[in-house]
Design a protein around this motif. Structure first.
Motif, short mmCIF file in Angstrom:
data_model
loop_
_atom_site.label_atom_id
_atom_site.label_comp_id
_atom_site.label_asym_id
_atom_site.label_seq_id
_atom_site.Cartn_x
_atom_site.Cartn_y
_atom_site.Cartn_z
N VAL A 123 0.85 -1.18 0.00
CA VAL A 123 0.00 0.00 0.00
C VAL A 123 0.89 1.23 0.00
O VAL A 123 1.90 1.28 0.71
N ASP A 124 0.51 2.24 -0.80
CA ASP A 124 1.29 3.47 -0.77
C ASP A 124 0.76 4.42 0.30
O ASP A 124 -0.23 4.13 0.97
N VAL A 125 1.46 5.55 0.47
CA VAL A 125 1.11 6.46 1.55
C VAL A 125 -0.30 7.02 1.39
O VAL A 125 -0.97 7.36 2.36
N ALA A 126 -0.77 7.11 0.15
CA ALA A 126 -2.12 7.61 -0.09
C ALA A 126 -3.20 6.56 0.17
O ALA A 126 -4.39 6.84 0.05
N GLY A 127 -2.78 5.33 0.52
CA GLY A 127 -3.75 4.28 0.83
C GLY A 127 -4.14 3.43 -0.37
O GLY A 127 -5.04 2.60 -0.26
N GLU A 128 -3.47 3.61 -1.50
CA GLU A 128 -3.79 2.83 -2.69
C GLU A 128 -3.02 1.51 -2.68
O GLU A 128 -1.81 1.48 -2.43
N ARG A 129 -3.73 0.43 -2.97
CA ARG A 129 -3.06 -0.87 -3.06
C ARG A 129 -2.21 -0.94 -4.32
O ARG A 129 -2.67 -0.66 -5.42
N VAL A 130 -0.95 -1.35 -4.13
CA VAL A 130 -0.03 -1.51 -5.25
C VAL A 130 -0.03 -2.95 -5.73
O VAL A 130 0.08 -3.22 -6.93
N LEU A 131 -0.15 -3.89 -4.81
CA LEU A 131 -0.27 -5.31 -5.20
C LEU A 131 -0.94 -6.07 -4.07
O LEU A 131 -0.89 -5.67 -2.91
N THR A 132 -1.57 -7.18 -4.43
CA THR A 132 -2.15 -8.12 -3.48
C THR A 132 -1.92 -9.52 -4.03
O THR A 132 -2.39 -9.84 -5.13
N TRP A 133 -1.17 -10.33 -3.30
CA TRP A 133 -0.90 -11.70 -3.73
C TRP A 133 -1.28 -12.67 -2.61
O TRP A 133 -1.08 -12.39 -1.43
N ARG A 134 -1.81 -13.82 -3.01
CA ARG A 134 -2.10 -14.91 -2.08
C ARG A 134 -1.43 -16.17 -2.57
O ARG A 134 -1.46 -16.48 -3.76
N ARG A 135 -0.81 -16.91 -1.65
CA ARG A 135 -0.19 -18.19 -1.99
C ARG A 135 -0.70 -19.25 -1.04
O ARG A 135 -0.61 -19.09 0.19
N ALA A 136 -1.28 -20.31 -1.58
CA ALA A 136 -1.69 -21.43 -0.73
C ALA A 136 -0.45 -22.05 -0.11
O ALA A 136 0.54 -22.34 -0.80
N PHE A 137 -0.47 -22.22 1.21
CA PHE A 137 0.70 -22.75 1.92
C PHE A 137 0.23 -23.34 3.23
O PHE A 137 -0.43 -22.66 4.03
N ALA A 138 0.57 -24.59 3.50
CA ALA A 138 0.10 -25.28 4.71
C ALA A 138 1.01 -24.96 5.88
O ALA A 138 1.78 -25.81 6.36
N ALA A 139 0.93 -23.74 6.37
CA ALA A 139 1.79 -23.32 7.48
C ALA A 139 1.54 -24.14 8.73
O ALA A 139 2.45 -24.33 9.55
N ALA A 140 0.32 -24.64 8.89
CA ALA A 140 -0.02 -25.41 10.09
C ALA A 140 0.78 -26.70 10.18
O ALA A 140 0.96 -27.24 11.29
N THR A 141 1.26 -27.22 9.06
CA THR A 141 2.04 -28.46 9.08
C THR A 141 3.48 -28.27 8.63
O THR A 141 4.29 -29.18 8.77
#
Length: 403
Positions: free
Chosen positions: A104-122
């Motif tokens: 997010v930039d200082v003006a509050g605009e999203r620059v990128l959004t990424w999601r990666r499936a990852f089994a952190a619990a295991t």
């Protein structure tokens, strides 16, 4: 022996200027487009001070002039808006089944959004930190490749965090005593900007306070799918004496309920956590072993509920009742204006909310009007978005970015 040494006058003046910069930035963020005269009138600063501060903030790329307006008495005024497009904060979230990064930039605009499936619990802490660092490096390379500067990075985790960025316990991840901030700093080879860690609930409620439809609400609770609670009371984030406030996942809701990972029975997490909901509504989902990516299963529950599947709808109503009992406790203790459901609770809100609201109407001791309970509009990125916003806190507090 009591020291009577006093800070120098120069330091005092510097602190005042920092505070004044923060006041100018805050006013422009809330009221843009606005003129220098508007800023002076609303902040109480004199016009010469505002002119000097605005010039400094424009020079550092935090404000920009956006043209003239003639809709006023006297000469046209040059209007100001936040810029900050050259600076970003990074926020990351570690979930049981995913990693998320938001810039997010200082003006509050999203620059990128990424999601990666990852089994952190295991996966364990070491593998999770390595995966998190790899995702962070990709994001850093992407934003710096466009000429932007990263000012900071904040990670949200589903568990309490101490002042040194250590996670004492995160049952959802199976973690105990993980020095996450230090480990991530090493993995990123001291990237040259601050790295922070906070609970996902604290960061999510911070995102709601800044970016959600209830922005600015003085008394607000965000319930993650954890479930933990991020609490804003009187306009301030409620952290508690050691920073562990909001850990309601092990609030006993049904004494004879299902077993919880903490060793007790009937805890909120064991009733409305994402694993519990999937087990209850989709028993066939576990035929091939533990679920490591819950998103497809939640989408399947949504589809069945929309199609009118009676067992799924009945199960969702009961989950809503159990959640509602916990919300009643929060409401009676904290007296919030709004309670926001996040994570999978937001995704299933159309079927949960009627039961939650009915429990509130029947059980809460708070006088009417009954508190509003709504679904978050920020999605699973809420805590990462809050982390990105937190990473920009130094600039928003009036400190100029390093040249």
């Amino acid at each position: 022996m009591i020291s009577i040494d006093r800070p120098s006058r120069t330091a005092d003046l510097g602190d005042v200027r920092v505070a004044n910069r923060a006041a100018v930035l805050r006013h422009v963020r809330l009221h843009a487009p606005c003129s220098r005269a508007d800023v002076a009138a609303r902040t109480g600063l004199n016009k010469a001070t505002v002119s000097s501060l605005v010039g400094e903030l424009i020079e550092h790329g935090l404000l920009r002039e956006t043209g003239l307006t003639e809709n006023r008495v006297g000469r046209p005024a040059t209007m100001l808006v936040l810029d900050g497009s050259r600076y970003v904060g990074l926020g990351l979230r570690i979930g049981a089944d995913e990693l998320v990064v938001v810039a997010v930039d200082v003006a509050g605009e999203r620059v990128l959004t990424w999601r990666r499936a990852f089994a952190a619990a295991t996966a364990g802490p070491d593998e999770t930190v390595a995966a998190l660092a790899a995702l962070a490096r990709r994001a850093i390379n992407r934003v710096t490749g466009t000429g932007r500067t990263v000012l900071g990075l904040t990670v949200g985790v589903p568990g309490p965090v101490d002042a040194d960025g250590v996670v004492p316990a995160a049952p959802v991840l199976g973690w105990r005593g993980v020095p996450l901030a230090a480990a991530l700093r090493r993995a990123l080879r001291d990237p040259g900007f601050p790295i922070g860690v906070d609970t996902d609930a604290n960061l999510a409620v911070s995102a709601e306070l800044r970016h959600g439809p209830y922005a600015g609400t003085a008394d607000l609770v965000h319930l993650t799918g954890g479930p933990t609670a991020g609490v804003v009371s009187g306009g301030r984030l409620l952290r508690g004496g050691r920073g562990f406030a909001g850990e309601i996942g092990h609030l006993p809701v049904l004494p004879d309920g299902p077993a919880c990972g903490c060793g007790r029975r009937g805890c909120l997490a064991a009733l409305v956590g994402v694993d519990a909901v999937v087990r209850r509504l989709l028993p066939d989902a576990l035929q091939d072993g533990p679920v490591t990516d819950h998103l497809p299963e939640i989408e399947r529950i949504q589809a069945l509920a929309r199609a009118g599947n009676d067992p799924v709808r009945t199960g969702l109503t009961e989950v809503g009742r159990q959640l509602g009992r916990a919300v009643c406790v929060l409401v009676d203790l904290l007296d919030p204006e709004v309670v926001v459901l996040g994570g999978h609770l937001a995704a299933l809100a159309p079927w949960l909310l009627p039961a939650v609201r009915a429990e509130l109407a029947d059980r809460t001791l708070a006088p009417p009007p009954v508190v509003r309970v709504e679904a978050s509009t920020l999605g699973s990125e809420a805590s990462a978005l809050g982390g990105a916003t937190a990473a920009l806190a130094t600039v928003e507090a009036g400190h100029l970015p390093a040249a």
